[in-house]
Scaffold this active site. Structure first.
Site, PDB file in Angstrom:
ATOM      1  N   SER A   1       0.859  -1.187   0.000  1.00  0.00           N
ATOM      2  CA  SER A   1       0.000   0.000   0.000  1.00  0.00           C
ATOM      3  C   SER A   1       0.886   1.226   0.000  1.00  0.00           C
ATOM      4  O   SER A   1       2.041   1.174   0.469  1.00  0.00           O
ATOM      5  CB  SER A   1      -0.878  -0.001   1.256  1.00  0.00           C
TER       6      SER A   1
ATOM      7  N   TYR B   1      -2.777  -1.461  10.193  1.00  0.00           N
ATOM      8  CA  TYR B   1      -2.792  -1.746   8.756  1.00  0.00           C
ATOM      9  C   TYR B   1      -1.537  -1.170   8.102  1.00  0.00           C
ATOM     10  O   TYR B   1      -0.830  -1.863   7.358  1.00  0.00           O
ATOM     11  CB  TYR B   1      -4.038  -1.146   8.115  1.00  0.00           C
TER      12      TYR B   1
END
Length: 253
Positions: free
Chosen positions: A138, A151
């Site tokens: 990400s 996350y």
């Protein structure tokens, strides 16, 4: 990574980025196996597509991953590409004592899941021609989102792990990192229609074009993620951190 003639496993392939990429790789002439928890979503994703297959997988269970890998290789011995895409994202307030169930589930799914699956399949992949592992991280691996700190931390860890894996498998298995920006999917509530996020089809088309380059880049980076990926190198880290923090607060997080 070659563009066609592969047998590709994509985890988290029943929706979002996984589904979009699975269908595009299938359209390009690859056999594609998608894996995930929800059989109904997997079946919908492969409907009407020959050489596209669905297998259920509980990515949180080490034993389930080992069993899955054995079944997968037996059913698809030509498997030569693994795309670790399955992931969860939970918002959390780390500034106060809280239940850590979400944080622990995020680490199990996003970090241990790919490590365990790669471990279960690496010897098989090393024996295949044109083998590749793609780990999906990400933009938040490079600039964390405070509201989704665990996350972000798991994606930073997978980035680091991918660098190590690339070196360990040099000359045997191609190791690629795919780092998406914020994309309009169902990863978090309301994200599918959130303004400012990249439309899923636009993202998937850009990714497939980047995979088509020769040689395949070690990092697949669409234009929108470069703001985060290169923030630190370009001396913009604090500004990027502030920008995504304010964006998250504006959307209620």
């Amino acid at each position: 990574m070659k563009r066609t003639g592969n047998t590709i496993l994509i985890t988290g392939g029943g929706s979002g980025i996984g589904e979009a990429l699975a269908q595009r790789f299938h359209d390009a002439g690859n056999t594609v196996i998608i894996a995930g928890r929800r059989r109904d979503a997997l079946e919908a994703a492969i409907a009407g597509r020959a050489n596209m297959h669905a297998m259920t997988l509980d990515i949180e269970s080490a034993d389930a991953i080992e069993a899955f890998a054995k079944t997968l290789v037996a059913a698809h011995p030509a498997l030569n590409v693994v795309i670790n895409n399955a992931g969860i994202m939970r918002y959390e307030d780390i500034g106060a004592r809280r239940d850590l169930a979400d944080a622990e589930a995020t680490i199990t799914t996003n970090l241990l899941g790919p490590i365990r699956l790669n471990n279960a399949l690496v010897d098989h992949l090393k024996a295949q021609a044109d083998a590749a592992i793609v780990n999906v991280t990400s933009g938040l691996a490079f600039v964390p989102l405070v509201a989704a700190s665990t996350y972000s931390a798991t994606k930073a860890a997978i980035h680091s792990y991918t660098i190590s894996l690339r070196d360990a498998l040099a000359g045997q298995v191609e190791v690629i990192e795919l780092a998406p920006p914020a994309v309009q999917t169902d990863l978090t509530p309301g994200q599918r229609t959130r303004e400012g996020y990249q439309p899923l089809d636009e993202f998937a088309d850009e990714v497939v074009a980047l995979f088509g380059q020769s040689p395949t880049p070690a990092e697949i980076l669409v234009e929108r993620v470069k703001f985060l990926r290169f923030a630190e190198a370009e001396g913009r880290f604090d500004a990027a951190l502030e920008a995504i923090t304010q964006l998250a607060r504006g959307s209620g997080h």
